[in-house]
Motif scaffolding. Sequence first.
Motif, short mmCIF file in Angstrom:
data_model
loop_
_atom_site.label_atom_id
_atom_site.label_comp_id
_atom_site.label_asym_id
_atom_site.label_seq_id
_atom_site.Cartn_x
_atom_site.Cartn_y
_atom_site.Cartn_z
N LEU A 3 0.84 -1.20 0.00
CA LEU A 3 0.00 0.00 0.00
C LEU A 3 0.87 1.25 0.00
O LEU A 3 0.60 2.20 -0.73
N ASP A 4 1.93 1.26 0.79
CA ASP A 4 2.81 2.43 0.84
C ASP A 4 3.42 2.73 -0.52
O ASP A 4 3.60 3.89 -0.88
N ASP A 5 3.76 1.69 -1.29
CA ASP A 5 4.32 1.88 -2.63
C ASP A 5 3.31 2.53 -3.56
O ASP A 5 3.65 3.39 -4.38
N ILE A 6 2.06 2.10 -3.45
CA ILE A 6 1.01 2.70 -4.27
C ILE A 6 0.83 4.17 -3.89
O ILE A 6 0.76 5.05 -4.75
N LEU A 7 0.80 4.43 -2.59
CA LEU A 7 0.53 5.79 -2.13
C LEU A 7 1.63 6.76 -2.55
O LEU A 7 1.37 7.95 -2.74
N LYS A 8 2.85 6.27 -2.73
CA LYS A 8 3.95 7.13 -3.17
C LYS A 8 3.71 7.62 -4.60
O LYS A 8 4.33 8.60 -5.02
N GLN A 9 2.83 6.96 -5.33
CA GLN A 9 2.59 7.32 -6.73
C GLN A 9 1.32 8.16 -6.92
O GLN A 9 0.93 8.46 -8.03
N VAL A 10 0.68 8.51 -5.82
CA VAL A 10 -0.53 9.32 -5.87
C VAL A 10 -0.14 10.80 -5.74
O VAL A 10 0.71 11.14 -4.91
N PRO A 11 -0.74 11.68 -6.55
CA PRO A 11 -0.38 13.11 -6.49
C PRO A 11 -0.97 13.80 -5.25
O PRO A 11 -1.92 14.57 -5.32
N VAL A 12 -0.37 13.52 -4.09
CA VAL A 12 -0.90 13.99 -2.81
C VAL A 12 -0.97 15.51 -2.75
O VAL A 12 -1.98 16.07 -2.28
N ARG A 27 -2.29 13.29 2.81
CA ARG A 27 -1.58 12.01 2.84
C ARG A 27 -2.30 11.02 3.77
O ARG A 27 -2.50 9.86 3.42
N LYS A 28 -2.69 11.48 4.94
CA LYS A 28 -3.41 10.61 5.88
C LYS A 28 -4.73 10.14 5.26
O LYS A 28 -5.11 8.98 5.38
N ALA A 29 -5.43 11.06 4.60
CA ALA A 29 -6.71 10.71 3.98
C ALA A 29 -6.50 9.74 2.82
O ALA A 29 -7.30 8.80 2.65
N VAL A 30 -5.45 9.94 2.04
CA VAL A 30 -5.16 9.03 0.93
C VAL A 30 -4.82 7.64 1.47
O VAL A 30 -5.25 6.63 0.91
#
Length: 172
Positions: A3-12, A27-30
Amino acid sequence: MALDDILKQVPVDDIAAKLGVSPEEARKAVQQGGAVLLDGLAKNAQTSEGSTAIENALKRHEGKPTVAKVDDVDQSDGGKIVKHVLGSDADKVATKLNESEKTPGIDFGKLLPILAPIVMGLIANATKDKSGGTATASGESGGGLGDIIGGLLGGDSGGGIGDLLGGLFGKK
């Protein structure tokens, strides 16, 4: 991929700007929204009908580039994905997330349709890269789609999300 790897690719940062919150709040919400979507996908992948629907959706998202801006996201498609993933609980889940003390001021009704296509694209590309083609549900215990999605959830060790998910989905 976790999940952390996916979240690194989201335009936070862009999501933060669109929602009018700080990047840390976004970031917390994502993290929460991504975990909820993955949990919903994992639950759907437990049935052959749900797994087939996910496979078809993943095929439609294969090869799409990483999203750099929220404006690049098809939020209409995202709304459909959220409805499919969370079913009749979609509005209840968004409301429950909106009430979370960990993410005050976040409108998950807006965030989840932004996240859903991003997550689907990242999963589609990751599973294609890993298996040489889109993951399938074949073999209930042998590396099927549910195992891949479950592995993504397992990569997150922050108990807060797990506790939240338990509260959201514990009644099922």
